[in-house]
Design a protein around this motif. Sequence first.
Motif, PDB file in Angstrom:
ATOM      1  N   PHE A   1     -15.464  31.149 -24.589  1.00 27.32           N
ATOM      2  CA  PHE A   1     -15.507  30.869 -25.781  1.00 27.32           C
ATOM      3  C   PHE A   1     -14.433  31.150 -26.592  1.00 27.32           C
ATOM      4  O   PHE A   1     -13.953  32.015 -26.843  1.00 27.32           O
ATOM      5  CB  PHE A   1     -17.084  30.073 -26.517  1.00 27.32           C
ATOM      6  CG  PHE A   1     -17.334  31.283 -27.189  1.00 27.32           C
ATOM      7  CD1 PHE A   1     -16.883  32.068 -28.143  1.00 27.32           C
ATOM      8  CD2 PHE A   1     -18.133  32.045 -26.335  1.00 27.32           C
ATOM      9  CE1 PHE A   1     -17.079  32.236 -28.773  1.00 27.32           C
ATOM     10  CE2 PHE A   1     -18.684  33.051 -27.455  1.00 27.32           C
ATOM     11  CZ  PHE A   1     -18.734  33.279 -28.615  1.00 27.32           C
ATOM     12  N   THR A   2     -13.848  30.168 -27.323  1.00 21.87           N
ATOM     13  CA  THR A   2     -12.567  29.912 -28.148  1.00 21.87           C
ATOM     14  C   THR A   2     -13.615  29.565 -29.300  1.00 21.87           C
ATOM     15  O   THR A   2     -13.753  27.617 -29.689  1.00 21.87           O
ATOM     16  CB  THR A   2     -11.491  29.591 -28.154  1.00 21.87           C
ATOM     17  OG1 THR A   2     -10.940  30.138 -26.640  1.00 21.87           O
ATOM     18  CG2 THR A   2     -10.099  29.518 -29.035  1.00 21.87           C
ATOM     19  N   VAL A   3     -13.860  29.902 -30.718  1.00 22.80           N
ATOM     20  CA  VAL A   3     -13.980  29.727 -31.807  1.00 22.80           C
ATOM     21  C   VAL A   3     -12.949  30.245 -33.203  1.00 22.80           C
ATOM     22  O   VAL A   3     -12.561  30.781 -32.879  1.00 22.80           O
ATOM     23  CB  VAL A   3     -15.549  29.384 -32.570  1.00 22.80           C
ATOM     24  CG1 VAL A   3     -16.351  28.909 -31.148  1.00 22.80           C
ATOM     25  CG2 VAL A   3     -16.223  31.097 -31.759  1.00 22.80           C
ATOM     26  N   LEU A   4     -13.484  29.343 -34.173  1.00 23.86           N
ATOM     27  CA  LEU A   4     -12.659  29.527 -35.504  1.00 23.86           C
ATOM     28  C   LEU A   4     -13.730  30.947 -36.314  1.00 23.86           C
ATOM     29  O   LEU A   4     -14.308  30.310 -36.457  1.00 23.86           O
ATOM     30  CB  LEU A   4     -12.167  28.874 -36.387  1.00 23.86           C
ATOM     31  CG  LEU A   4     -11.344  27.640 -34.996  1.00 23.86           C
ATOM     32  CD1 LEU A   4     -11.042  26.444 -35.912  1.00 23.86           C
ATOM     33  CD2 LEU A   4     -10.163  28.758 -34.975  1.00 23.86           C
TER      34      LEU A   4
ATOM     35  N   PHE B   1     -17.249  26.035 -27.517  1.00 23.60           N
ATOM     36  CA  PHE B   1     -18.664  26.816 -27.226  1.00 23.60           C
ATOM     37  C   PHE B   1     -19.674  26.040 -26.693  1.00 23.60           C
ATOM     38  O   PHE B   1     -20.395  25.631 -25.922  1.00 23.60           O
ATOM     39  CB  PHE B   1     -18.440  27.358 -28.514  1.00 23.60           C
ATOM     40  CG  PHE B   1     -19.600  27.562 -28.528  1.00 23.60           C
ATOM     41  CD1 PHE B   1     -20.300  29.881 -27.462  1.00 23.60           C
ATOM     42  CD2 PHE B   1     -21.202  27.429 -29.032  1.00 23.60           C
ATOM     43  CE1 PHE B   1     -21.822  30.262 -28.370  1.00 23.60           C
ATOM     44  CE2 PHE B   1     -23.024  27.703 -28.296  1.00 23.60           C
ATOM     45  CZ  PHE B   1     -22.989  29.194 -28.077  1.00 23.60           C
ATOM     46  N   GLY B   2     -19.767  24.768 -28.181  1.00 24.16           N
ATOM     47  CA  GLY B   2     -21.010  23.448 -27.559  1.00 24.16           C
ATOM     48  C   GLY B   2     -20.814  23.340 -25.790  1.00 24.16           C
ATOM     49  O   GLY B   2     -21.684  22.982 -25.347  1.00 24.16           O
ATOM     50  N   GLU B   3     -19.401  22.987 -25.119  1.00 15.37           N
ATOM     51  CA  GLU B   3     -19.071  22.219 -23.795  1.00 15.37           C
ATOM     52  C   GLU B   3     -19.440  23.100 -22.875  1.00 15.37           C
ATOM     53  O   GLU B   3     -20.297  23.574 -21.761  1.00 15.37           O
ATOM     54  CB  GLU B   3     -18.124  21.756 -23.785  1.00 15.37           C
ATOM     55  CG  GLU B   3     -17.410  20.408 -24.702  1.00 15.37           C
ATOM     56  CD  GLU B   3     -16.587  19.338 -24.117  1.00 15.37           C
ATOM     57  OE1 GLU B   3     -15.704  20.295 -23.550  1.00 15.37           O
ATOM     58  OE2 GLU B   3     -16.592  18.176 -24.518  1.00 15.37           O
ATOM     59  N   ASN B   4     -18.868  24.410 -23.355  1.00 18.94           N
ATOM     60  CA  ASN B   4     -19.364  25.955 -22.041  1.00 18.94           C
ATOM     61  C   ASN B   4     -20.619  26.605 -22.279  1.00 18.94           C
ATOM     62  O   ASN B   4     -21.005  27.244 -21.099  1.00 18.94           O
ATOM     63  CB  ASN B   4     -18.160  27.290 -22.644  1.00 18.94           C
ATOM     64  CG  ASN B   4     -16.600  26.310 -22.122  1.00 18.94           C
ATOM     65  OD1 ASN B   4     -16.257  26.186 -21.891  1.00 18.94           O
ATOM     66  ND2 ASN B   4     -15.776  28.014 -23.062  1.00 18.94           N
ATOM     67  N   TYR B   5     -21.317  25.834 -23.249  1.00 17.24           N
ATOM     68  CA  TYR B   5     -22.395  26.181 -23.093  1.00 17.24           C
ATOM     69  C   TYR B   5     -23.849  25.144 -22.960  1.00 17.24           C
ATOM     70  O   TYR B   5     -25.012  25.818 -23.174  1.00 17.24           O
ATOM     71  CB  TYR B   5     -23.073  27.191 -24.466  1.00 17.24           C
ATOM     72  CG  TYR B   5     -22.120  28.481 -23.955  1.00 17.24           C
ATOM     73  CD1 TYR B   5     -23.524  29.826 -24.403  1.00 17.24           C
ATOM     74  CD2 TYR B   5     -20.721  29.580 -24.157  1.00 17.24           C
ATOM     75  CE1 TYR B   5     -22.286  31.127 -23.750  1.00 17.24           C
ATOM     76  CE2 TYR B   5     -20.324  30.104 -23.968  1.00 17.24           C
ATOM     77  CZ  TYR B   5     -21.705  31.322 -24.147  1.00 17.24           C
ATOM     78  OH  TYR B   5     -20.978  32.574 -23.410  1.00 17.24           O
ATOM     79  N   GLY B   6     -22.992  24.152 -22.574  1.00 20.67           N
ATOM     80  CA  GLY B   6     -24.405  23.606 -23.093  1.00 20.67           C
ATOM     81  C   GLY B   6     -24.756  22.777 -23.632  1.00 20.67           C
ATOM     82  O   GLY B   6     -26.218  22.650 -23.712  1.00 20.67           O
ATOM     83  N   VAL B   7     -24.217  22.847 -25.141  1.00 21.40           N
ATOM     84  CA  VAL B   7     -25.141  22.500 -26.280  1.00 21.40           C
ATOM     85  C   VAL B   7     -24.817  21.519 -26.748  1.00 21.40           C
ATOM     86  O   VAL B   7     -24.673  21.628 -28.914  1.00 21.40           O
ATOM     87  CB  VAL B   7     -25.603  23.794 -26.967  1.00 21.40           C
ATOM     88  CG1 VAL B   7     -26.439  24.650 -26.107  1.00 21.40           C
ATOM     89  CG2 VAL B   7     -24.233  24.655 -27.274  1.00 21.40           C
ATOM     90  N   LEU B   8     -23.419  21.411 -26.794  1.00 20.14           N
ATOM     91  CA  LEU B   8     -22.766  19.557 -27.897  1.00 20.14           C
ATOM     92  C   LEU B   8     -23.587  18.728 -27.570  1.00 20.14           C
ATOM     93  O   LEU B   8     -23.956  17.715 -26.321  1.00 20.14           O
ATOM     94  CB  LEU B   8     -21.624  20.169 -27.259  1.00 20.14           C
ATOM     95  CG  LEU B   8     -20.671  18.264 -28.215  1.00 20.14           C
ATOM     96  CD1 LEU B   8     -20.333  19.320 -29.142  1.00 20.14           C
ATOM     97  CD2 LEU B   8     -19.194  18.630 -27.802  1.00 20.14           C
TER      98      LEU B   8
ATOM     99  N   GLY C   1     -21.608  19.859 -20.808  1.00 21.37           N
ATOM    100  CA  GLY C   1     -21.818  20.833 -20.718  1.00 21.37           C
ATOM    101  C   GLY C   1     -22.652  21.365 -19.948  1.00 21.37           C
ATOM    102  O   GLY C   1     -23.590  20.539 -19.249  1.00 21.37           O
ATOM    103  N   ASN C   2     -22.624  22.599 -19.134  1.00 19.55           N
ATOM    104  CA  ASN C   2     -23.849  22.919 -18.546  1.00 19.55           C
ATOM    105  C   ASN C   2     -24.584  24.275 -18.728  1.00 19.55           C
ATOM    106  O   ASN C   2     -24.207  24.649 -20.286  1.00 19.55           O
ATOM    107  CB  ASN C   2     -23.160  23.768 -16.846  1.00 19.55           C
ATOM    108  CG  ASN C   2     -21.480  22.332 -16.208  1.00 19.55           C
ATOM    109  OD1 ASN C   2     -22.870  21.538 -15.658  1.00 19.55           O
ATOM    110  ND2 ASN C   2     -21.289  23.510 -15.817  1.00 19.55           N
TER     111      ASN C   2
END
Length: 166
Positions: free
Chosen positions: A27-30, A113-120, A15-16
Amino acid sequence: MANVTFNQDPVTLLGNEILVGDQAPNFTVLSNDLKEVKLDDYKDKVKLISVVPSIDTGVCSEQTQRFNKEAEDIGNVQVLTISMDLPFAQARWREVNKVNELEMLSDHRDANFGENYGVLIKELRLLSRSIFVVDSANTVTYAEYVSEVTNHPDYDKALEEAKKAK
């Protein structure tokens, strides 16, 4: 992109990288009851987003407990902890640790979330330890990518920035 290690070994973040001044990506999380949660669900609120690899580890547990303890003192700030843990594991951990002042959210389903925030973390499919403060207009006012995932973030700086955000 942030240079991050896990146990001193370099890892690849997918991610970026999010920078101060950026518009926070949705983001979409549960939630722990398996309902979808989005950034937009917290519009008009300041958000402190605490990201941990796994709630059942020492540093992650301490980080979440610290922000839970501080949540009442930082005013109109919604504190969120996001990890790849299953919602059931998060709920169990919350109950055992009496954590009630913040929301725990799971990114296990699709790592949105991980991909959208560059933390995966590509190699581990875990989230890299990080902190984001997002103001009520969804602008990022603070971003910390902890360089060594097993280290603690800068709690004081994140809390200071959350208190300043509008």
